[in-house]
Design a protein around this motif. Structure first.
Motif, mmCIF file in Angstrom:
data_model
loop_
_atom_site.group_PDB
_atom_site.id
_atom_site.type_symbol
_atom_site.label_atom_id
_atom_site.label_comp_id
_atom_site.label_asym_id
_atom_site.label_seq_id
_atom_site.Cartn_x
_atom_site.Cartn_y
_atom_site.Cartn_z
ATOM 1 N N ILE A 46 -3.065 4.033 -2.218
ATOM 2 C CA ILE A 46 -3.493 3.043 -3.199
ATOM 3 C C ILE A 46 -2.817 1.728 -2.849
ATOM 4 O O ILE A 46 -1.641 1.701 -2.463
ATOM 5 C CB ILE A 46 -3.147 3.485 -4.641
ATOM 6 C CG1 ILE A 46 -3.827 2.580 -5.652
ATOM 7 C CG2 ILE A 46 -1.637 3.530 -4.865
ATOM 8 C CD1 ILE A 46 -3.780 3.106 -7.076
ATOM 9 N N VAL B 108 -1.780 13.795 -8.704
ATOM 10 C CA VAL B 108 -2.850 14.335 -7.856
ATOM 11 C C VAL B 108 -2.258 14.965 -6.593
ATOM 12 O O VAL B 108 -2.628 16.068 -6.198
ATOM 13 C CB VAL B 108 -3.872 13.238 -7.497
ATOM 14 C CG1 VAL B 108 -4.818 13.728 -6.407
ATOM 15 C CG2 VAL B 108 -4.662 12.811 -8.716
ATOM 16 N N ALA B 109 -1.309 14.250 -5.980
ATOM 17 C CA ALA B 109 -0.677 14.767 -4.765
ATOM 18 C C ALA B 109 0.100 16.048 -5.053
ATOM 19 O O ALA B 109 0.081 16.979 -4.247
ATOM 20 C CB ALA B 109 0.252 13.700 -4.190
ATOM 21 N N GLN C 223 0.422 -1.977 -8.361
ATOM 22 C CA GLN C 223 -0.144 -1.203 -9.459
ATOM 23 C C GLN C 223 0.867 -0.954 -10.578
ATOM 24 O O GLN C 223 2.076 -0.890 -10.342
ATOM 25 C CB GLN C 223 -0.656 0.142 -8.934
ATOM 26 C CG GLN C 223 -1.701 0.034 -7.843
ATOM 27 C CD GLN C 223 -3.032 -0.498 -8.354
ATOM 28 O OE1 GLN C 223 -3.312 -0.446 -9.548
ATOM 29 N NE2 GLN C 223 -3.855 -0.991 -7.452
ATOM 30 N N HIS D 185 -3.001 10.450 0.142
ATOM 31 C CA HIS D 185 -3.526 9.671 -0.985
ATOM 32 C C HIS D 185 -2.945 8.262 -0.930
ATOM 33 O O HIS D 185 -1.725 8.092 -0.961
ATOM 34 C CB HIS D 185 -3.160 10.336 -2.312
ATOM 35 C CG HIS D 185 -3.538 11.790 -2.362
ATOM 36 N ND1 HIS D 185 -4.813 12.215 -2.640
ATOM 37 C CD2 HIS D 185 -2.797 12.911 -2.133
ATOM 38 C CE1 HIS D 185 -4.851 13.529 -2.601
ATOM 39 N NE2 HIS D 185 -3.648 13.981 -2.296
ATOM 40 N N VAL E 27 -0.556 4.001 -13.191
ATOM 41 C CA VAL E 27 -1.551 4.241 -12.138
ATOM 42 C C VAL E 27 -0.898 4.990 -10.979
ATOM 43 O O VAL E 27 -1.457 5.945 -10.431
ATOM 44 C CB VAL E 27 -2.156 2.912 -11.651
ATOM 45 C CG1 VAL E 27 -3.114 3.144 -10.486
ATOM 46 C CG2 VAL E 27 -2.871 2.200 -12.793
ATOM 47 N N LEU E 28 0.305 4.558 -10.613
ATOM 48 C CA LEU E 28 1.026 5.217 -9.530
ATOM 49 C C LEU E 28 1.357 6.664 -9.899
ATOM 50 O O LEU E 28 1.299 7.557 -9.055
ATOM 51 C CB LEU E 28 2.307 4.442 -9.215
ATOM 52 C CG LEU E 28 2.106 3.031 -8.642
ATOM 53 C CD1 LEU E 28 3.426 2.272 -8.653
ATOM 54 C CD2 LEU E 28 1.535 3.094 -7.237
ATOM 55 N N GLU E 29 1.674 6.882 -11.165
ATOM 56 C CA GLU E 29 2.021 8.239 -11.586
ATOM 57 C C GLU E 29 0.814 9.168 -11.510
ATOM 58 O O GLU E 29 0.959 10.342 -11.148
ATOM 59 C CB GLU E 29 2.592 8.226 -13.006
ATOM 60 C CG GLU E 29 3.134 9.580 -13.427
ATOM 61 C CD GLU E 29 3.964 9.498 -14.696
ATOM 62 O OE1 GLU E 29 4.795 10.390 -14.904
ATOM 63 O OE2 GLU E 29 3.780 8.530 -15.471
ATOM 64 N N ARG E 30 -0.372 8.666 -11.820
ATOM 65 C CA ARG E 30 -1.567 9.503 -11.706
ATOM 66 C C ARG E 30 -1.794 9.927 -10.255
ATOM 67 O O ARG E 30 -2.163 11.079 -9.986
ATOM 68 C CB ARG E 30 -2.791 8.756 -12.252
ATOM 69 C CG ARG E 30 -2.836 8.686 -13.775
ATOM 70 C CD ARG E 30 -4.210 8.335 -14.285
ATOM 71 N NE ARG E 30 -4.620 6.992 -13.945
ATOM 72 C CZ ARG E 30 -4.341 5.914 -14.692
ATOM 73 N NH1 ARG E 30 -3.642 6.042 -15.806
ATOM 74 N NH2 ARG E 30 -4.773 4.719 -14.322
ATOM 75 N N LEU E 31 -1.562 9.007 -9.335
ATOM 76 C CA LEU E 31 -1.704 9.338 -7.915
ATOM 77 C C LEU E 31 -0.662 10.370 -7.506
ATOM 78 O O LEU E 31 -0.954 11.313 -6.760
ATOM 79 C CB LEU E 31 -1.557 8.073 -7.070
ATOM 80 C CG LEU E 31 -1.835 8.234 -5.577
ATOM 81 C CD1 LEU E 31 -3.310 8.488 -5.332
ATOM 82 C CD2 LEU E 31 -1.384 6.993 -4.798
ATOM 83 N N CYS F 18 0.860 -1.170 0.000
ATOM 84 C CA CYS F 18 0.000 0.000 0.000
ATOM 85 C C CYS F 18 0.904 1.230 0.000
ATOM 86 O O CYS F 18 1.863 1.291 0.778
ATOM 87 C CB CYS F 18 -0.910 0.002 1.220
ATOM 88 S SG CYS F 18 -2.073 1.390 1.248
ATOM 89 N N VAL G 193 0.833 8.538 -0.450
ATOM 90 C CA VAL G 193 1.578 9.667 -1.010
ATOM 91 C C VAL G 193 1.190 10.945 -0.280
ATOM 92 O O VAL G 193 0.014 11.279 -0.165
ATOM 93 C CB VAL G 193 1.308 9.811 -2.524
ATOM 94 C CG1 VAL G 193 2.128 10.962 -3.105
ATOM 95 C CG2 VAL G 193 1.626 8.505 -3.251
#
Length: 219
Positions: free
Chosen positions: A199, A214-215, A203, A197, A207-211, A190, A193
């Motif tokens: 996840i 966002v941060a 992944q 945030h 997907v990790l880069e999108r999170l 898990c 970030v």
């Protein structure tokens, strides 16, 4: 130093993981690959222990016994491990589950990660412990094996052995494990970030880069 380069954004990423979890090994490798593609981010990985098998005997158990207990037998485990091994090859990982003879309790391995962090070597220690266990089949629940792994990183082997002979960081590992459960984390890896945030799962880097983005946008 390139004074024309834009400043890098510092970003803490808590990694909740267990060293005997192949999905953690895969997920962390994907995270590292993503971070290498983002020179604008100075990520600080904070390693948070999670004990998948907290009730395991301190000396671990024979792998066959563990597979029967966890999967109901070796055949189901073999299919799952085959899938993980295939995904791992795409990330440059060599999973050799056939070399594992004992499933260790991971408490001491997590303690060693915390100890190596005193010397700025926690990231490298996580990588080498995963390699030792999943590729070499080493018993990373054995203090002598762990001390030898510390030596491979250039750390003081006798000092690592002395540390592991104490109860140092035992409470800290259990505290982090309890904290993860209190936060509702019941599966690893898990990634948390910037403290906000989260996840779970191994992944894909995208997907990790999108999170990550966002941060960064939220500051």
């Amino acid at each position: 130093m390139n004074i024309l380069a834009p400043p890098r954004t510092r970003l803490p990423i808590e990694v909740v993981f267990d060293l005997v979890c192949p999905w953690c090994c895969l997920g962390i490798r994907r995270l590292q690959r993503m971070l290498r593609s983002r020179p604008d981010v100075a990520a600080e990985l904070v390693w948070r222990p999670f004990l998948l098998n907290p009730d395991l005997a301190p000396q671990g158990v024979p792998r066959q016994e563990y597979l029967v207990r966890k999967f109901g037998g070796e055949e189901r485990a073999r299919r799952l491990h085959g899938t993980i091994a295939e995904l791992g090859r795409a990330e440059g990982l060599e999973f050799r589950f056939d070399r594992i003879r004992r499933v260790p309790h991971s408490l001491d391995a997590h303690r060693l990660v915390r100890w190596s962090g005193r010397f700025g070597m926690a990231d490298a220690m996580v990588d080498i412990l995963f390699e030792a266990y999943f590729t070499e089949g080493a018993d990373i629940g054995d203090a002598a094996v762990l001390a030898g792994i510390a030596g491979r990183l250039g750390l003081d082997t006798p000092a690592a052995r002395r540390f592991l002979a104490t109860a140092a960081e035992v409470e800290a590992v259990h505290s982090d494990n309890l904290r993860a459960h209190r936060l509702g984390i019941n599966g690893v890896p898990c990634f948390v970030v910037a403290g906000r945030h989260a996840i779970a799962g191994a992944q894909e880097p995208e997907v990790l880069e999108r999170l990550l983005d966002v941060a960064l946008v939220e500051g």
